[in-house]
Design a protein around this motif. Structure first.
Motif, PDB file in Angstrom:
ATOM      1  N   GLN A 150      -4.038  -8.773  -7.636  1.00  0.00           N
ATOM      2  CA  GLN A 150      -3.304  -8.191  -8.758  1.00  0.00           C
ATOM      3  C   GLN A 150      -2.908  -6.739  -8.474  1.00  0.00           C
ATOM      4  OE1 GLN A 150      -5.850  -8.774 -12.141  1.00  0.00           O
ATOM      5  NE2 GLN A 150      -5.826 -11.018 -11.941  1.00  0.00           N
ATOM      6  N   ARG A 151      -3.808  -5.988  -7.850  1.00  0.00           N
ATOM      7  CA  ARG A 151      -3.479  -4.596  -7.514  1.00  0.00           C
ATOM      8  C   ARG A 151      -2.334  -4.541  -6.506  1.00  0.00           C
ATOM      9  NH1 ARG A 151      -9.140  -4.074  -8.238  1.00  0.00           N
ATOM     10  NH2 ARG A 151      -9.553  -4.675  -6.081  1.00  0.00           N
ATOM     11  N   PHE A 152      -2.387  -5.429  -5.511  1.00  0.00           N
ATOM     12  CA  PHE A 152      -1.318  -5.453  -4.511  1.00  0.00           C
ATOM     13  C   PHE A 152      -0.018  -5.954  -5.121  1.00  0.00           C
ATOM     14  CE2 PHE A 152       0.774  -7.772  -0.866  1.00  0.00           C
ATOM     15  CZ  PHE A 152       1.184  -6.628  -0.195  1.00  0.00           C
ATOM     16  N   GLY A 153      -0.108  -6.979  -5.950  1.00  0.00           N
ATOM     17  CA  GLY A 153       1.089  -7.540  -6.573  1.00  0.00           C
ATOM     18  C   GLY A 153       1.788  -6.571  -7.501  1.00  0.00           C
ATOM     19  N   GLY A 154       1.045  -5.611  -8.036  1.00  0.00           N
ATOM     20  CA  GLY A 154       1.655  -4.649  -8.948  1.00  0.00           C
ATOM     21  C   GLY A 154       2.488  -3.592  -8.250  1.00  0.00           C
ATOM     22  N   THR A 155       2.391  -3.497  -6.919  1.00  0.00           N
ATOM     23  CA  THR A 155       3.111  -2.436  -6.201  1.00  0.00           C
ATOM     24  C   THR A 155       3.989  -2.940  -5.055  1.00  0.00           C
ATOM     25  OG1 THR A 155       1.250  -2.101  -4.677  1.00  0.00           O
ATOM     26  CG2 THR A 155       1.275  -0.776  -6.697  1.00  0.00           C
ATOM     27  N   CYS A 156       3.658  -4.091  -4.490  1.00  0.00           N
ATOM     28  CA  CYS A 156       4.332  -4.500  -3.245  1.00  0.00           C
ATOM     29  C   CYS A 156       5.839  -4.667  -3.423  1.00  0.00           C
ATOM     30  CB  CYS A 156       3.705  -5.776  -2.690  1.00  0.00           C
ATOM     31  SG  CYS A 156       3.796  -7.202  -3.786  1.00  0.00           S
ATOM     32  N   TYR A 157       6.256  -5.161  -4.582  1.00  0.00           N
ATOM     33  CA  TYR A 157       7.690  -5.366  -4.807  1.00  0.00           C
ATOM     34  C   TYR A 157       8.333  -4.173  -5.511  1.00  0.00           C
ATOM     35  CZ  TYR A 157       6.711 -10.238  -3.623  1.00  0.00           C
ATOM     36  OH  TYR A 157       6.317 -11.387  -2.976  1.00  0.00           O
ATOM     37  N   THR A 158       7.713  -3.735  -6.587  1.00  0.00           N
ATOM     38  CA  THR A 158       8.345  -2.695  -7.414  1.00  0.00           C
ATOM     39  C   THR A 158       8.277  -1.308  -6.769  1.00  0.00           C
ATOM     40  OG1 THR A 158       6.270  -2.398  -8.617  1.00  0.00           O
ATOM     41  CG2 THR A 158       7.869  -3.948  -9.532  1.00  0.00           C
ATOM     42  N   VAL A 159       7.179  -0.978  -6.093  1.00  0.00           N
ATOM     43  CA  VAL A 159       7.011   0.347  -5.498  1.00  0.00           C
ATOM     44  C   VAL A 159       7.494   0.374  -4.051  1.00  0.00           C
ATOM     45  CG1 VAL A 159       5.334   2.119  -4.823  1.00  0.00           C
ATOM     46  CG2 VAL A 159       5.082   0.918  -7.016  1.00  0.00           C
ATOM     47  N   HIS A 160       7.089  -0.634  -3.276  1.00  0.00           N
ATOM     48  CA  HIS A 160       7.387  -0.616  -1.838  1.00  0.00           C
ATOM     49  C   HIS A 160       8.667  -1.374  -1.474  1.00  0.00           C
ATOM     50  CE1 HIS A 160       3.527   1.253  -1.168  1.00  0.00           C
ATOM     51  NE2 HIS A 160       2.906   0.265  -1.776  1.00  0.00           N
ATOM     52  N   GLY A 161       9.237  -2.094  -2.418  1.00  0.00           N
ATOM     53  CA  GLY A 161      10.492  -2.791  -2.158  1.00  0.00           C
ATOM     54  C   GLY A 161      10.380  -3.915  -1.148  1.00  0.00           C
ATOM     55  N   ALA A 162       9.258  -4.611  -1.145  1.00  0.00           N
ATOM     56  CA  ALA A 162       9.043  -5.679  -0.165  1.00  0.00           C
ATOM     57  C   ALA A 162       9.962  -6.857  -0.432  1.00  0.00           C
ATOM     58  CB  ALA A 162       7.592  -6.147  -0.202  1.00  0.00           C
ATOM     59  N   ARG A 163      10.459  -7.429   0.653  1.00  0.00           N
ATOM     60  CA  ARG A 163      11.114  -8.735   0.580  1.00  0.00           C
ATOM     61  C   ARG A 163      10.125  -9.822   0.976  1.00  0.00           C
ATOM     62  NH1 ARG A 163      16.513  -9.071   1.392  1.00  0.00           N
ATOM     63  NH2 ARG A 163      16.185 -11.307   1.067  1.00  0.00           N
ATOM     64  N   VAL A 164       9.168  -9.455   1.814  1.00  0.00           N
ATOM     65  CA  VAL A 164       8.060 -10.338   2.193  1.00  0.00           C
ATOM     66  C   VAL A 164       6.773  -9.566   1.952  1.00  0.00           C
ATOM     67  CG1 VAL A 164       6.921 -11.622   4.031  1.00  0.00           C
ATOM     68  CG2 VAL A 164       9.420 -11.518   3.958  1.00  0.00           C
ATOM     69  N   ALA A 165       5.922 -10.077   1.089  1.00  0.00           N
ATOM     70  CA  ALA A 165       4.634  -9.445   0.795  1.00  0.00           C
ATOM     71  C   ALA A 165       3.529 -10.412   1.202  1.00  0.00           C
ATOM     72  CB  ALA A 165       4.526  -9.101  -0.686  1.00  0.00           C
ATOM     73  N   ALA A 166       2.555  -9.916   1.950  1.00  0.00           N
ATOM     74  CA  ALA A 166       1.477 -10.786   2.430  1.00  0.00           C
ATOM     75  C   ALA A 166       0.171 -10.019   2.490  1.00  0.00           C
ATOM     76  CB  ALA A 166       1.813 -11.356   3.802  1.00  0.00           C
ATOM     77  N   VAL A 167      -0.907 -10.736   2.228  1.00  0.00           N
ATOM     78  CA  VAL A 167      -2.252 -10.203   2.403  1.00  0.00           C
ATOM     79  C   VAL A 167      -2.876 -10.943   3.575  1.00  0.00           C
ATOM     80  CG1 VAL A 167      -4.518  -9.831   1.370  1.00  0.00           C
ATOM     81  CG2 VAL A 167      -2.455  -9.676  -0.049  1.00  0.00           C
ATOM     82  N   VAL A 168      -3.366 -10.190   4.556  1.00  0.00           N
ATOM     83  CA  VAL A 168      -3.947 -10.777   5.762  1.00  0.00           C
ATOM     84  C   VAL A 168      -5.415 -10.380   5.821  1.00  0.00           C
ATOM     85  CG1 VAL A 168      -3.777 -10.989   8.266  1.00  0.00           C
ATOM     86  CG2 VAL A 168      -1.718 -10.503   6.916  1.00  0.00           C
ATOM     87  N   THR A 169      -6.284 -11.362   5.945  1.00  0.00           N
ATOM     88  CA  THR A 169      -7.713 -11.088   5.959  1.00  0.00           C
ATOM     89  C   THR A 169      -8.405 -11.852   7.077  1.00  0.00           C
ATOM     90  OG1 THR A 169      -9.766 -11.119   4.645  1.00  0.00           O
ATOM     91  CG2 THR A 169      -8.235 -12.940   4.318  1.00  0.00           C
ATOM     92  N   THR A 170      -9.545 -11.331   7.488  1.00  0.00           N
ATOM     93  CA  THR A 170     -10.390 -12.048   8.444  1.00  0.00           C
ATOM     94  C   THR A 170     -11.308 -13.029   7.729  1.00  0.00           C
ATOM     95  OG1 THR A 170     -11.883 -10.145   8.294  1.00  0.00           O
ATOM     96  CG2 THR A 170     -10.410 -10.232  10.195  1.00  0.00           C
ATOM     97  N   SER A 171     -11.266 -13.025   6.413  1.00  0.00           N
ATOM     98  CA  SER A 171     -12.123 -13.891   5.614  1.00  0.00           C
ATOM     99  C   SER A 171     -11.295 -14.981   4.945  1.00  0.00           C
ATOM    100  CB  SER A 171     -12.891 -13.053   4.587  1.00  0.00           C
ATOM    101  OG  SER A 171     -13.761 -13.858   3.829  1.00  0.00           O
ATOM    102  N   THR A 172     -11.444 -15.122   3.645  1.00  0.00           N
ATOM    103  CA  THR A 172     -10.684 -16.122   2.898  1.00  0.00           C
ATOM    104  C   THR A 172     -10.426 -15.604   1.489  1.00  0.00           C
ATOM    105  OG1 THR A 172     -10.615 -18.466   2.259  1.00  0.00           O
ATOM    106  CG2 THR A 172     -12.746 -17.344   2.060  1.00  0.00           C
ATOM    107  N   PHE A 173      -9.830 -16.450   0.641  1.00  0.00           N
ATOM    108  CA  PHE A 173      -9.417 -16.035  -0.699  1.00  0.00           C
ATOM    109  C   PHE A 173     -10.094 -16.895  -1.758  1.00  0.00           C
ATOM    110  CE2 PHE A 173      -6.046 -15.068   2.287  1.00  0.00           C
ATOM    111  CZ  PHE A 173      -5.681 -13.765   1.955  1.00  0.00           C
ATOM    112  N   THR A 174     -10.347 -16.282  -2.890  1.00  0.00           N
ATOM    113  CA  THR A 174     -10.877 -17.060  -4.005  1.00  0.00           C
ATOM    114  C   THR A 174      -9.761 -17.915  -4.611  1.00  0.00           C
ATOM    115  OG1 THR A 174     -10.366 -15.356  -5.652  1.00  0.00           O
ATOM    116  CG2 THR A 174     -12.523 -15.223  -4.542  1.00  0.00           C
ATOM    117  N   LYS A 175     -10.154 -18.856  -5.429  1.00  0.00           N
ATOM    118  CA  LYS A 175      -9.176 -19.723  -6.094  1.00  0.00           C
ATOM    119  C   LYS A 175      -8.250 -18.900  -6.981  1.00  0.00           C
ATOM    120  CE  LYS A 175      -8.817 -23.712  -9.176  1.00  0.00           C
ATOM    121  NZ  LYS A 175      -9.580 -24.723  -9.974  1.00  0.00           N
ATOM    122  N   GLN A 176      -8.811 -17.918  -7.684  1.00  0.00           N
ATOM    123  CA  GLN A 176      -7.988 -17.078  -8.564  1.00  0.00           C
ATOM    124  C   GLN A 176      -6.964 -16.288  -7.751  1.00  0.00           C
ATOM    125  OE1 GLN A 176     -10.095 -13.868 -10.465  1.00  0.00           O
ATOM    126  NE2 GLN A 176      -8.604 -13.666 -12.139  1.00  0.00           N
ATOM    127  N   ALA A 177      -7.373 -15.796  -6.591  1.00  0.00           N
ATOM    128  CA  ALA A 177      -6.453 -15.045  -5.736  1.00  0.00           C
ATOM    129  C   ALA A 177      -5.313 -15.941  -5.262  1.00  0.00           C
ATOM    130  CB  ALA A 177      -7.209 -14.463  -4.543  1.00  0.00           C
TER     131      ALA A 177
END
Length: 207
Positions: A150-177
């Motif tokens: 949610q924190r990343f989604g609030g800025t990646c498009y509106t603030v940074h102007g991303a056309r492609v937004a991605a989160v890359v981790t060495t772990s995994t994501f919760t269902k909510q994420a």
């Protein structure tokens, strides 16, 4: 005239009769040949068995080759992800910028710092789209959560102007994420996804 038509009709039955006789003669001849050569069925059976066994061997070899290639692929991916687990967070960000450059992006740079508002790596895809990556170098026991997305989604498009937004981790994501990312068009790369990208056996975030 009646007699001529009868004769013609009788002649029309000669061809089928001759055909049946010919087939019978061939069958009788074939049976006679087999009877005169009793070893022939054994030879034919041996040939059929040999062909069958050869096909089975080739099939088993193909399966073994596929299994070996799959194993080598998994080994390569596990080696890749092990490298990233050993990195410090800032090294991990630089590694992602390197992967972007390696795969054809331009102006790939690390922007992660205090107050970066979630943009750790910014680059431009080969087709010109702006890419914004957030790097999460987590241990296997720590998952990227919904609030993280949610924190990343609030800025990646509106603030940074991303056309492609991605989160890359060495772990995994919760269902909510995952649910949040799917709803907002954010691409997720977990440990296996990162390893596949790094080993060039899987897609990059902008593909």
């Amino acid at each position: 005239m009646a007699r001529r038509r009868k004769a013609a009709g009788t002649g029309g039955c000669v061809a089928p009769a001759l055909g049946v006789a010919a087939v019978g003669a061939v069958l009788v001849g074939a049976l006679g040949f087999v009877a005169a050569h009793p070893v022939l069925p054994a030879v034919v059976g041996t040939v059929v068995l040999g062909v069958t066994l050869s096909g089975l061997v080739l099939w088993q070899q193909a399966r073994a080759r596929d299994a070996r290639q799959a194993w080598q692929l998994e080994v390569a991916r596990s080696q890749e992800i092990a490298r990233y687990h050993a990195m410090a967070p800032n090294e991990f960000e630089r590694a992602l910028a390197f992967l972007c450059t390696r795969d054809g992006c331009s102006q790939a740079q690390v922007t992660g710092r205090a107050g970066d508002l979630g943009a750790d790596v910014v680059a431009y895809a080969p087709d010109g789209r702006k890419i914004v990556l957030q790097a999460k170098r987590y241990g296997v026991a720590s998952k990227v959560t919904g609030p993280d997305l949610q924190r990343f989604g609030g800025t990646c498009y509106t603030v940074h102007g991303a056309r492609v937004a991605a989160v890359v981790t060495t772990s995994t994501f919760t269902k909510q994420a995952r649910q949040y990312a799917a709803h907002h068009g954010i691409r997720l790369f977990d440990g296996p996804g990162l390893a596949a990208w790094a080993s060039r056996t899987g897609p990059a975030p902008w593909h």
